[in-house]
Design an enzyme around this catalytic site. Structure first.
Site, PDB file in Angstrom:
ATOM      1  N   ARG A   1      -5.301   5.428  -8.078  1.00  0.00           N
ATOM      2  CA  ARG A   1      -5.254   6.734  -8.086  1.00  0.00           C
ATOM      3  C   ARG A   1      -4.807   7.278  -9.518  1.00  0.00           C
ATOM      4  O   ARG A   1      -5.743   8.490 -10.144  1.00  0.00           O
ATOM      5  CB  ARG A   1      -3.718   7.178  -7.250  1.00  0.00           C
ATOM      6  CG  ARG A   1      -4.129   6.853  -5.916  1.00  0.00           C
ATOM      7  CD  ARG A   1      -2.491   6.694  -5.081  1.00  0.00           C
ATOM      8  NE  ARG A   1      -1.956   8.281  -5.319  1.00  0.00           N
ATOM      9  CZ  ARG A   1      -0.840   8.373  -4.657  1.00  0.00           C
ATOM     10  NH1 ARG A   1       0.005   7.284  -4.274  1.00  0.00           N
ATOM     11  NH2 ARG A   1      -0.239   9.506  -4.753  1.00  0.00           N
TER      12      ARG A   1
ATOM     13  N   THR B   1      -1.609   5.524   2.185  1.00  0.00           N
ATOM     14  CA  THR B   1      -2.921   4.723   1.807  1.00  0.00           C
ATOM     15  C   THR B   1      -3.183   3.753   3.220  1.00  0.00           C
ATOM     16  O   THR B   1      -2.148   3.367   3.660  1.00  0.00           O
ATOM     17  CB  THR B   1      -2.946   3.822   0.642  1.00  0.00           C
ATOM     18  OG1 THR B   1      -2.781   4.449  -0.480  1.00  0.00           O
ATOM     19  CG2 THR B   1      -4.267   2.909   0.637  1.00  0.00           C
TER      20      THR B   1
ATOM     21  N   LEU C   1       0.836  -1.124  -0.164  1.00  0.00           N
ATOM     22  CA  LEU C   1      -0.026   0.142  -0.129  1.00  0.00           C
ATOM     23  C   LEU C   1       0.697   1.278  -0.010  1.00  0.00           C
ATOM     24  O   LEU C   1       1.951   1.072   0.657  1.00  0.00           O
ATOM     25  CB  LEU C   1      -0.942  -0.141   1.118  1.00  0.00           C
ATOM     26  CG  LEU C   1      -1.968  -1.173   1.329  1.00  0.00           C
ATOM     27  CD1 LEU C   1      -2.714  -0.916   2.570  1.00  0.00           C
ATOM     28  CD2 LEU C   1      -2.794  -1.012   0.265  1.00  0.00           C
ATOM     29  N   ASP C   2       0.436   2.250  -0.510  1.00  0.00           N
ATOM     30  CA  ASP C   2       1.273   3.549  -0.656  1.00  0.00           C
ATOM     31  C   ASP C   2       1.248   4.049   0.720  1.00  0.00           C
ATOM     32  O   ASP C   2       0.583   3.702   1.559  1.00  0.00           O
ATOM     33  CB  ASP C   2       0.631   4.589  -1.630  1.00  0.00           C
ATOM     34  CG  ASP C   2       0.626   4.169  -3.028  1.00  0.00           C
ATOM     35  OD1 ASP C   2       1.602   3.426  -3.555  1.00  0.00           O
ATOM     36  OD2 ASP C   2      -0.457   4.584  -3.868  1.00  0.00           O
ATOM     37  N   LYS C   3       2.468   4.986   1.169  1.00  0.00           N
ATOM     38  CA  LYS C   3       2.754   5.325   2.215  1.00  0.00           C
ATOM     39  C   LYS C   3       1.358   6.033   3.004  1.00  0.00           C
ATOM     40  O   LYS C   3       1.257   5.775   4.292  1.00  0.00           O
ATOM     41  CB  LYS C   3       3.903   6.541   2.090  1.00  0.00           C
ATOM     42  CG  LYS C   3       3.888   7.405   3.484  1.00  0.00           C
ATOM     43  CD  LYS C   3       5.143   8.362   3.337  1.00  0.00           C
ATOM     44  CE  LYS C   3       5.276   9.416   4.531  1.00  0.00           C
ATOM     45  NZ  LYS C   3       6.115  10.262   4.181  1.00  0.00           N
TER      46      LYS C   3
END
Length: 324
Positions: A238, A141, A137-139
């Site tokens: 995104r 998210t 997961l992105d930082k």
């Protein structure tokens, strides 16, 4: 510290004519084909006691002997960082990742990551590549992630990701009012000019990417949506939402300027201005347990900042409807 694994299996007669790496993948299915190919080249996987090449054809009836050493990955330090664990057994771990936590060490983030925390929580993960992290997961998210605690579990979970049997659903708040749900089926790749960004690219240069989305609730200039991933490309939701002109609120890379509804309250202006991360949460996760085959499902509530933003959007809508 290291761990030695030993296996011995006979090649079925029906596998005669197949390549060694193909047969090894069938007989030692707990390990990935790339890892097995490495072991064959290193001489850790022998055919009747002899070294062979991965592409060498087998007759059937041979004995394959695997004896390999799994070295602990010493590159990363274990750190005592709190982990919001939802479920754990000897094979897998499921956690609710908070915003601001980088998943894997990289340039500029060698410490304080989820990987560092996992190595402290379960030191045995040092034997598993990337400390068992099979998806990211992105930082900024939030939400559900699964981690493999053994090589066998990692191989199985990666296979579920690749064959799309693992279910992952997200909730997001996007700019703009959607008329309804739909599917974005657009290939993705690295942005041609901004290398830190991903983008929808030409079919011949991009990787297949599919995102399903549906509307949960509409506001005056925003929409609360649910997204289901069919593929798992970097920044997929995104990029896809931005591509169809509904970028995520607060997205620093793909969001653009805030869209404010006509006559919106100062409270809403402040809430949108102060929301400094992409409004994205990994809400639901479902998979087949890599050891038991049991189908397992988890769902986690939205974090407080998303709940508060939804409340402000709802208050703005109600107030406007009343004024009208």
């Amino acid at each position: 510290m290291s761990e030695t694994i030993k296996h011995r299996e006979q090649v079925p007669v029906s596998s005669g004519g197949m390549r060694l790496d193909q047969v090894a993948a069938e007989l030692f299915g707990d390990y990935s084909r790339s890892r097995l190919q490495e072991w064959i080249k290193e001489g850790a996987l022998l055919v009747d006691g002899k070294t062979c090449k991965p592409r060498e054809k087998l007759l059937g009836g041979e004995w394959l002997t695997l004896e390999a050493i799994l070295e602990v990955q010493e590159r990363w330090e274990a750190e005592d960082i709190p982990l919001p664990i939802i479920y754990e057994d000897e094979h897998i771990l499921v956690l609710n990742k908070p915003a601001g936590l980088v998943v894997h060490p990289a340039a500029g983030h060698s410490e304080g990551t989820l990987l560092n925390a996992l190595l402290h929580h379960a030191p045995e993960l040092g034997h598993v590549p990337r400390a068992g992290i099979v998806h990211r997961l992105d930082k900024d998210t939030t939400g559900l992630m699964v981690v493999a605690k053994t090589l066998q579990a990692q191989t199985d979970l990666v296979a579920q990701l690749q064959d799309r049997s693992m279910g992952r659903e997200y909730e997001a708040i996007v700019q703009g009012v959607m008329t309804g749900g739909g599917v974005v089926d657009e290939p993705m790749g690295r942005h041609s000019r901004h290398r830190q960004k991903m983008a929808v690219v030409a079919q011949e240069t991009g990787k297949h990417a599919v995102t399903h989305y549906r509307v949960i609730e509409k506001f005056r200039a925003h929409t609360h949506i649910r997204c289901k991933l069919e593929t798992g490309r970097t920044h997929q939701i995104r990029v896809h939402m931005s591509h169809i002109h509904y970028p995520l609120v607060g997205d620093p890379l793909y969001g653009g300027r805030n869209r404010l509804p006509k006559g919106c309250t100062e409270e809403l202006q402040d809430a949108l201005r102060q929301f400094q991360r992409q409004a994205l949460h990994a809400k639901r996760l479902e998979l087949s347990h890599p050891a038991t085959g049991e189908w397992m499902e988890w769902e986690i509530d939205l974090p407080e900042d998303l709940i508060q933003l939804l409340d402000v959007l709802d208050t703005d809508r109600i107030g406007f409807d009343h004024y009208e």
